[in-house]
Design a protein around this motif. Structure first.
Motif, mmCIF file in Angstrom:
data_model
loop_
_atom_site.group_PDB
_atom_site.id
_atom_site.type_symbol
_atom_site.label_atom_id
_atom_site.label_comp_id
_atom_site.label_asym_id
_atom_site.label_seq_id
_atom_site.Cartn_x
_atom_site.Cartn_y
_atom_site.Cartn_z
ATOM 1 N N GLU A 183 0.940 -1.246 0.019
ATOM 2 C CA GLU A 183 -0.090 -0.096 0.276
ATOM 3 C C GLU A 183 0.564 1.216 -0.069
ATOM 4 O O GLU A 183 0.384 2.552 -0.255
ATOM 5 N N ALA A 184 2.151 0.943 0.103
ATOM 6 C CA ALA A 184 3.024 2.168 0.020
ATOM 7 C C ALA A 184 2.931 2.932 -1.206
ATOM 8 O O ALA A 184 3.758 4.082 -1.284
ATOM 9 N N ILE A 185 2.949 2.161 -2.387
ATOM 10 C CA ILE A 185 3.047 2.611 -3.421
ATOM 11 C C ILE A 185 1.631 2.527 -4.239
ATOM 12 O O ILE A 185 0.853 1.677 -4.070
ATOM 13 N N VAL A 186 1.624 3.543 -5.202
ATOM 14 C CA VAL A 186 0.351 3.493 -6.044
ATOM 15 C C VAL A 186 0.722 2.851 -7.283
ATOM 16 O O VAL A 186 1.506 3.132 -8.189
ATOM 17 N N TRP A 187 -0.017 1.331 -7.306
ATOM 18 C CA TRP A 187 0.154 0.446 -8.559
ATOM 19 C C TRP A 187 -0.783 0.603 -9.453
ATOM 20 O O TRP A 187 -0.621 0.340 -10.585
ATOM 21 N N ALA A 188 -1.874 1.147 -9.205
ATOM 22 C CA ALA A 188 -3.062 1.265 -9.955
ATOM 23 C C ALA A 188 -2.724 2.244 -11.127
ATOM 24 O O ALA A 188 -2.388 3.260 -10.582
ATOM 25 N N LYS A 189 -3.233 2.216 -12.343
ATOM 26 C CA LYS A 189 -3.033 3.334 -13.272
ATOM 27 C C LYS A 189 -4.477 3.413 -13.844
ATOM 28 O O LYS A 189 -5.396 2.349 -14.071
#
Length: 190
Positions: A183-189
């Motif tokens: 959750e520390a990174i925005v993976w969704a585009k």
């Protein structure tokens, strides 16, 4: 339609073979569910392939005010008339959860990520970056052209003009805790 028609027909066939499904018609909407997903389609827009599967299993197409539970036995289809109020209760519950979630001005949208964990697809909420695991057998029901997917209750929800769909049972608990660090990174585009 926000539902992948081909996947819905495949899921109805699988539910018939391996478990059971419920179908009901009320207020011009056909509702079909199996405990892992719940679809509601404007009765005039139900795909013909789905109608033919229902006709094959039930030996009829459900009409306004009718509800059935259907599954396969060694002797063939077992069709049981269901009480309409019981058949539509999951839909009413999901509508209540949706309405509660939408009391927020901006409910979190769910976006598919390229990540998987233990065979599950990972979806991320924006804003918030929360990560959720969804069984890909059921998330395939969401049409790829669907613009907006939300987390409602314990599932994903998508709504269009003629149909709506819930993919139930977002994986939670210990398995979900294993992926919290993502959750520390925005993976969704978008």
């Amino acid at each position: 339609m926000v539902i992948n028609e081909k996947a819905l027909v495949a899921q109805v066939k699988e539910a018939y073979r391996l478990g059971a499904y419920t179908v009901a018609v009320q207020d011009g909407r056909m509702m079909i569910s199996n405990g892992y997903w719940l679809a509601s389609i404007d009765e005039k827009n139900v795909p013909s392939k789905l109608l033919s599967i229902l006709a094959e299993h039930i030996r009829d197409v459900p009409k306004e005010g009718q509800a059935y539970r259907c599954y396969k036995t060694k002797e063939g289809p077992f069709v049981q008339s269901a009480i309409l109020e019981d058949a539509i209760k999951p839909m009413q519950t999901m509508h209540a959860q949706r309405d509660e979630a939408w009391e927020d001005i901006n409910p979190p949208m769910m976006l598919h990520t390229p990540l998987t964990h233990n065979g599950m697809q990972l979806w991320q909420s924006l804003p918030g970056n929360d990560i959720y695991m969804i069984d890909p057998r059921y998330s395939v029901l969401i049409d790829t052209k669907a613009d907006e997917v939300w987390k409602v209750g314990n599932g994903l929800y998508v709504q269009g003009e003629i149909s709506e769909l819930w993919v139930l049972r977002v994986v939670e608990g210990a398995a979900a805790e294993q992926i919290k660090h993502l959750e520390a990174i925005v993976w969704a585009k978008k």
